[in-house]
Design a protein around this motif. Structure first.
Motif: not given
Length: 324
Positions: A60-75, A116-121
C-alpha cells in the motif's frame, strides 16, 4: 519483516515500471532519463522501511513512495537549472542534454505525476498522507529560496544554514518516514518521532554531502569535486572556515572566494588546504555525528521492539559511513 535489500529491489522494480512513453517525447524523455540515472533511492526506502517497521502492508505504501521519488527528482531537475550544474550522478544534467525550457516543463510535469502517485494512498489515510506530502513540498521550496538568498546575503550564520538544509533536504526524508508510518497504521506519537528522526538524519546526510563535495572522489560522488567551492556556496565548511580563520588564512579565503580566478583547480586545492589546516573537515564530521545521535534518540522513542528497527538502523549506518 522485509530486509533492506528486498525493499531496495522492490523500489528498483517499481521505478523500472514507471516508464512514461507518452508523446511529446521531448516532454517525457527527460523524465525517464533522470529517473533512470539511479541514485540512492533513499526517500522511497525510508517510506517502505517505516511502514514495514510498524507492521504495515508495504504494498500500500509503494505508490506514495514512488510519488516521493518522482518529486525528489523533480526538485533535482529544477535545482540543476538554478545552480547551472553540468553533471548529475555522473551524467549530463537534463538542461545540458536538452535545454532549460524543456527541463522546466518536464519538471512541472513530474510534480503532477508525483501527486498522481501520492493520491493512490489507501482511502482511510489518503487525506493525511496528502497533507504531509503537500506541507513537505512547500517546505522544500522554502529551503531552496533560502539557499538562493544566501548567494547574495552577506551575513549567513551557521544556524541559518542548518535551518535551510532542514527545509531543503531533511524534511523530505522526514516526510517519507511519516507517510510510511501513517500508511502502516502507526500512532501519532510514533509517526511524529519518525518524522523527527528523519529531520535529524537529513541534516546529517546533507552535511555529509557538503563534506564529500569537497573531499570525495569525483567518479564515486557523481558530481564535480569542489563544485561548492567553485561556486562560492555558503556550506557548513565555508561558514565554519570563515568563523575560525585569522590573519593570512582569513585573507586567503577572502581572495579565493571574492576574486575571479582563471584556475578553478587552484581555488579548490587552496581552499581545501585551508579547510584542513583549520580542521574544518574534522569539525564537520563531529557535527554529522551530533545529528545522527539526535536522530537515534527519536528512533529510540518509537514504540516497536528493537528487532523491528534493525533494518532502518542498518540503512542509517550505511548512510553515515558512505563515501559517495
Amino acid at each position: 519483516m522485509h530486509t533492506l535489500e528486498s525493499l531496495q529491489q522492490i523500489i528498483k522494480d517499481s521505478i523500472d515500471k514507471l516508464k512514461f512513453n507518452q508523446k511529446p517525447r521531448e516532454l517525457y524523455d527527460p523524465i525517464n532519463y533522470i529517473l533512470d540515472l539511479g541514485g540512492k533511492r533513499l526517500r522511497p526506502a525510508l517510506c517502505l522501511l517505516s511502514c514495514d517497521m510498524v507492521e504495515g502492508d508495504i504494498i500500500k505504501a509503494i505508490p506514495p513512495a514512488m510519488g516521493i521519488e518522482i518529486f525528489h527528482n523533480f526538485t533535482l531537475l529544477h535545482d540543476d537549472i538554478m545552480d547551472e550544474a553540468p553533471i548529475r550522478r555522473g551524467k549530463p544534467t537534463v538542461h545540458q542534454k536538452w535545454n532549460s525550457n524543456i527541463a522546466i516543463l518536464s519538471g512541472d510535469t513530474m510534480m503532477a505525476l508525483a501527486y498522481e502517485q501520492i493520491m493512490k494512498a489507501p482511502n482511510e489515510v489518503m487525506q493525511e498522507v496528502f497533507s504531509v506530502f503537500n506541507k513537505t513540498a512547500i517546505k522544500v521550496c522554502e529551503g531552496q529560496q533560502y539557499d538562493m538568498n544566501f548567494e547574495t546575503q552577506k551575513v549567513v550564520l551557521i544556524s541559518d544554514y542548518i535551518e535551510m538544509i532542514r527545509l531543503k533536504t531533511a524534511v523530505l526524508l522526514a516526510g517519507s518516514l511519516k507517510i510510511g508510518a501513517i500508511i502502516g497504521g502507526a500512532n501519532n506519537k510514533d509517526a511524529d518521532n519518525l518524522y523527527l528522526f528523519g529531520e535529524n538524519l537529513g541534516i546529517a546526510f546533507q552535511l555529509k554531502d557538503d563534506l564529500l563535495d569537497a573531499f570525495s572522489d569525483e567518479e564515486k560522488f557523481g558530481k564535480k569535486s569542489g563544485g561548492d567551492i567553485l561556486t562560492n556556496k555558503k556550506t557548513f565548511l565555508y561558514l565554519k572556515a570563515f568563523e575560525l580563520a585569522k590573519g593570512k588564512n582569513y585573507e586567503s579565503l577572502q581572495d579565493y572566494f571574492q576574486k575571479d580566478l582563471n584556475d578553478g583547480l587552484e581555488k579548490i586545492n587552496g581552499v581545501k588546504e585551508i579547510y584542513k589546516e583549520l580542521g574544518v573537515d574534522t569539525l564537520t564530521n563531529i557535527e554529522i555525528d551530533k545529528y545522527y545521535d539526535h536522530a537515534l534518540l527519536h528512533l529510540d522513542k518509537v514504540s516497536v521492539s528493537p528487532g523491528k528497527k534493525a533494518e532502518l538502523l542498518k540503512f542509517t549506518d550505511q548512510l553515515k559511513k558512505r563515501d559517495c
